[in-house]
Scaffold this active site. Structure first.
Site, mmCIF file in Angstrom:
data_model
loop_
_atom_site.group_PDB
_atom_site.id
_atom_site.type_symbol
_atom_site.label_atom_id
_atom_site.label_comp_id
_atom_site.label_asym_id
_atom_site.label_seq_id
_atom_site.Cartn_x
_atom_site.Cartn_y
_atom_site.Cartn_z
ATOM 1 N N SER A 152 5.268 -2.054 -4.912
ATOM 2 C CA SER A 152 4.228 -1.570 -5.827
ATOM 3 C C SER A 152 3.831 -0.120 -5.535
ATOM 4 O O SER A 152 4.635 0.784 -5.676
ATOM 5 C CB SER A 152 3.033 -2.520 -5.748
ATOM 6 O OG SER A 152 2.061 -2.162 -6.665
ATOM 7 N N ASP A 170 2.158 3.265 -11.135
ATOM 8 C CA ASP A 170 2.553 3.058 -9.738
ATOM 9 C C ASP A 170 4.057 2.715 -9.713
ATOM 10 O O ASP A 170 4.727 2.755 -10.748
ATOM 11 C CB ASP A 170 1.679 1.975 -9.086
ATOM 12 C CG ASP A 170 1.898 0.597 -9.675
ATOM 13 O OD1 ASP A 170 2.317 0.513 -10.847
ATOM 14 O OD2 ASP A 170 1.669 -0.404 -8.977
ATOM 15 N N ASP A 199 5.946 0.079 -9.521
ATOM 16 C CA ASP A 199 6.527 -1.001 -10.331
ATOM 17 C C ASP A 199 5.884 -1.097 -11.712
ATOM 18 O O ASP A 199 6.131 -2.058 -12.451
ATOM 19 C CB ASP A 199 6.431 -2.345 -9.604
ATOM 20 C CG ASP A 199 4.987 -2.781 -9.356
ATOM 21 O OD1 ASP A 199 4.122 -1.901 -9.186
ATOM 22 O OD2 ASP A 199 4.729 -3.996 -9.340
ATOM 23 N N ASP A 232 3.102 -1.869 -13.025
ATOM 24 C CA ASP A 232 2.179 -2.880 -13.542
ATOM 25 C C ASP A 232 0.781 -2.267 -13.686
ATOM 26 O O ASP A 232 -0.104 -2.863 -14.258
ATOM 27 C CB ASP A 232 2.142 -4.156 -12.674
ATOM 28 C CG ASP A 232 1.754 -3.895 -11.228
ATOM 29 O OD1 ASP A 232 1.704 -2.719 -10.818
ATOM 30 O OD2 ASP A 232 1.505 -4.878 -10.503
HETATM 31 MG MG MG Z 1 2.052 -2.378 -8.776
#
Ligand code: MG
Length: 445
Positions: A100, A239, A241, A243
């Site tokens: 992440s 960020d 990844d 999300d």
């Molecule tokens: Mg993340």
């Protein structure tokens, strides 16, 4: 394992650690065997752009196949794209290889349920028991699983977002994907929505040469400048990844994540004529104020996105999210979704004709002070907080509300400290409430 805490493999976000020393190929292999044993069937896997992601993804995949389950590999994809794929197909589970927002040397492995939602805490605990026991299903030589690639897996996610959002006007958007997995989706989503896109750091690069994967305001000077130079309507950054999404308004000013959460929560409550919004107890009071003023109900959860998702499903919530840029749009997917966040913010601007700075100005302002103090006896602190503040919200530590602010005292799950969050209408009031929290801890311990 850094994020796992004392003796625990799974932390609040799956398993995380420094790649190839703390989080090794062997651990990844056995985590693959764990998920293959627990959720036999077809298991989808994807990873972020980190240098160690291919190594760990291959090891997890081998572990899954050794239990007799098949693997569908989506390659590099944002976490919500993998989650959406698992939800929309007949997969029995999903695995995302990502750390992440953590620095480049880290990586992580997180499990996803067949409905696309992250594993809940109790599911991680069950996984940890299976992992530790090493009692895996091991398939016969002629029954081991097969590996399939689905190069349209990411496209499915992009198309779903593009189809669910309609824009009448043409927007100019500056995008900073931080060289993470969002590089492969967000510019494409925006172009498909008819936007003019000015991309920076949108080439996948696991060395993260431009900035840390965590999109904090201090690291977004380039994006702010891009918004002004490109005359953009908004700027967005992800960020590692993707999300999470954070925003810069049309004047090149960072909009706090709490304010964005409140802007979207208010919109969902107004659109639905009420409804439940779910957020962790650490979120700013501006969210509660905006939701209540619009006629909605706010529900607080302990800190951590899996429990937010869980409560959203249980309470049939219309919207939810964290004050770190993680927004959840349950009609699409009960998970934090950076790509959908950008699309929804543009949709709201389109529907209202308002600029992002105008939408943000409608949200009440609070000042927040955060800090930590040493705390070796977590149990004593929690018991003391219940005794001293019986009327506080004790869902995760104690949140003590005042008419003009609040203070949250929370012992850390992984470190010998207690965190204090204090928020007030003015900076001096926030500091006062912070000191109130400090004094309360001292008195109890
Ligand atoms: Mg993340």
């Amino acid at each position: 394992m850094r994020a796992g805490g004392a003796g625990e493999l799974f932390g609040t976000n799956g398993v995380r650690g420094i790649a190839n020393s703390e989080l090794t190929a062997e651990i990844a292999l056995n985590l693959g065997r764990t998920i293959g044993s627990l959720r036999p069937g077809k298991i989808a896997i994807a990873c972020d752009t980190r240098i160690s992601s291919s190594m760990l993804k291959s090891a997890v995949s081998a572990g899954i196949m050794s239990t007799g389950s098949d693997v569908v590999d989506l390659g590099i994809a944002p976490t919500p794209a993998l989650q959406y794929y698992v939800k929309e197909t007949d997969c029995s589970a999903g695995v995302i290889v990502t750390a992440s927002h953590n620095p480049r040397e880290y990586n992580g492995i997180k499990f996803v349920q067949d409905n696309g939602v992250e594993f809940y805490r109790e599911m991680d605990e069950e996984s940890e028991r299976v992992y530790m026991s090493k009692k895996f299903r091991i398939a016969n030589w002629d029954e081991v699983g097969q590996l399939y690639m689905d190069c349209y897996g990411l496209r499915r996610y992009i198309d779903a977002i593009v189809e669910s959002v309609e824009l009448d006007k043409k927007y100019r958007v500056a995008v900073d994907c931080g060289n993470g997995a969002g590089s492969l989706s967000t510019p494409e989503i925006l172009k498909s929505l008819g936007c003019d896109v000015y991309g920076i750091n949108c080439n996948p690069d696991g060395r993260f040469p431009a900035r840390n994967p965590e999109p904090v305001e201090e690291s977004l000077d380039l994006l702010k400048k891009a918004v002004v130079d490109f005359n953009a309507d908004i700027g967005v950054a992800h960020d590692g990844d993707a999300d999470r999404a954070v925003f810069v308004d049309e004047k090149g000013r960072f909009v706090s994540e709490d304010v964005m959460l409140a802007v979207m929560a208010k919109h969902y409550v107004e659109e639905n004529g009420g409804g439940v919004v779910v957020t962790p107890v650490s979120s700013s009071k501006c969210v509660e104020d905006a939701v209540k003023a619009a006629g909605g109900e706010i529900l607080y959860t302990p800190v951590g996105s899996p429990v937010v998702a869980k409560v959203m499903i249980e309470k049939n919530a219309i919207f939810g999210g964290e004050g770190n840029g993680g927004l959840i749009f349950p009609e699409h997917l009960v998970a934090r979704d950076g790509g959908m966040s950008v699309a929804k913010v543009l949709e709201l601007m389109d529907a209202t004709g308002k600029k992002l700075s105008e939408l943000a100005a409608e949200i009440p302002r609070y000042c927040i002070v955060k800090g930590k103090v040493g705390c070796r006896d977590k149990k004593k602190l929690l018991e003391g907080l219940r005794r001293e503040f019986p009327d506080a919200n004790h869902i995760d530590g104690a949140r003590i509300d005042f008419s003009d602010g609040w203070v949250l005292i929370r012992p850390s799950g992984t470190e010998p400290i207690a965190r204090i969050y204090a928020e007030g209408r003015t900076e001096s009031r926030a500091k006062e409430l912070y000191e109130f929290g400090e004094k309360a801890i001292k008195k109890i311990l």
